[in-house]
Write a protein that holds these residues in place. Sequence first.
Motif, PDB file in Angstrom:
ATOM      1  N   ARG A   1       0.835  -1.325  -0.026  1.00 34.82           N
ATOM      2  CA  ARG A   1       0.119   0.052   0.035  1.00 34.82           C
ATOM      3  C   ARG A   1       0.920   1.663  -0.138  1.00 34.82           C
ATOM      4  O   ARG A   1       0.501   2.302  -0.857  1.00 34.82           O
ATOM      5  CB  ARG A   1      -0.499  -0.215   1.073  1.00 34.82           C
ATOM      6  CG  ARG A   1      -2.003  -1.198   1.229  1.00 34.82           C
ATOM      7  CD  ARG A   1      -2.933  -1.194   2.554  1.00 34.82           C
ATOM      8  NE  ARG A   1      -3.788  -1.860   2.130  1.00 34.82           N
ATOM      9  CZ  ARG A   1      -4.735  -2.292   3.489  1.00 34.82           C
ATOM     10  NH1 ARG A   1      -4.926  -1.087   3.965  1.00 34.82           N
ATOM     11  NH2 ARG A   1      -5.910  -3.383   3.478  1.00 34.82           N
TER      12      ARG A   1
ATOM     13  N   ARG B   1       1.219   4.479  -3.109  1.00 36.24           N
ATOM     14  CA  ARG B   1       0.518   4.886  -2.051  1.00 36.24           C
ATOM     15  C   ARG B   1       1.560   6.432  -2.505  1.00 36.24           C
ATOM     16  O   ARG B   1       0.839   7.828  -3.311  1.00 36.24           O
ATOM     17  CB  ARG B   1       0.541   5.718  -0.683  1.00 36.24           C
ATOM     18  CG  ARG B   1      -0.394   6.747  -0.857  1.00 36.24           C
ATOM     19  CD  ARG B   1      -0.028   6.665   1.304  1.00 36.24           C
ATOM     20  NE  ARG B   1       0.736   7.104   1.926  1.00 36.24           N
ATOM     21  CZ  ARG B   1       1.709   7.987   2.009  1.00 36.24           C
ATOM     22  NH1 ARG B   1       1.486   8.579   1.567  1.00 36.24           N
ATOM     23  NH2 ARG B   1       2.409   7.868   2.948  1.00 36.24           N
TER      24      ARG B   1
ATOM     25  N   TRP C   1      -6.204   0.246  -7.158  1.00 35.04           N
ATOM     26  CA  TRP C   1      -6.511  -0.006  -5.486  1.00 35.04           C
ATOM     27  C   TRP C   1      -5.561  -0.920  -5.376  1.00 35.04           C
ATOM     28  O   TRP C   1      -5.831  -2.154  -6.244  1.00 35.04           O
ATOM     29  CB  TRP C   1      -8.217   0.097  -4.255  1.00 35.04           C
ATOM     30  CG  TRP C   1      -8.310  -1.187  -4.648  1.00 35.04           C
ATOM     31  CD1 TRP C   1      -8.758  -1.904  -3.833  1.00 35.04           C
ATOM     32  CD2 TRP C   1      -9.620  -1.043  -6.130  1.00 35.04           C
ATOM     33  NE1 TRP C   1      -9.331  -3.152  -4.748  1.00 35.04           N
ATOM     34  CE2 TRP C   1     -10.322  -2.299  -5.870  1.00 35.04           C
ATOM     35  CE3 TRP C   1      -9.606  -0.457  -7.207  1.00 35.04           C
ATOM     36  CZ2 TRP C   1     -11.056  -2.562  -6.924  1.00 35.04           C
ATOM     37  CZ3 TRP C   1     -10.498  -0.936  -7.824  1.00 35.04           C
ATOM     38  CH2 TRP C   1     -11.607  -2.107  -7.687  1.00 35.04           C
TER      39      TRP C   1
ATOM     40  N   ARG D   1      -6.921   2.668  -1.724  1.00 39.02           N
ATOM     41  CA  ARG D   1      -7.431   3.430  -3.233  1.00 39.02           C
ATOM     42  C   ARG D   1      -6.377   4.398  -3.070  1.00 39.02           C
ATOM     43  O   ARG D   1      -6.014   5.376  -1.874  1.00 39.02           O
ATOM     44  CB  ARG D   1      -8.649   4.263  -3.667  1.00 39.02           C
ATOM     45  CG  ARG D   1      -9.736   3.049  -3.120  1.00 39.02           C
ATOM     46  CD  ARG D   1     -10.580   3.687  -3.722  1.00 39.02           C
ATOM     47  NE  ARG D   1     -11.981   2.858  -4.290  1.00 39.02           N
ATOM     48  CZ  ARG D   1     -11.928   2.591  -5.644  1.00 39.02           C
ATOM     49  NH1 ARG D   1     -11.073   2.263  -6.990  1.00 39.02           N
ATOM     50  NH2 ARG D   1     -13.160   1.221  -5.733  1.00 39.02           N
TER      51      ARG D   1
END
Length: 75
Positions: free
Chosen positions: A23, A27, A53, A71
């Motif tokens: 993640r 990001r 995502w 997301r």
Amino acid sequence: MGMVMIKCPETGHAIPTGIEMDRERFRRSTVFFSRTYCGMCAATHEWFAREAWVYESVLANGKAGGGQPFRAGAV
């Protein structure tokens, strides 16, 4: 580690892109454009990272309760 997912514009189902990423790395990644073949509707979808995502499965994150979506652009 999780799978980057997109939504099939034809069926509305989540489909895997074949890209594995955690993640935080997702990001921090720059905005990118890609294509993914969709077995749900037998078409190739073009997409930007902001539309995708990361889905981390129960086995990947070691937690009960299902995978957690992340997301792009979410805080």
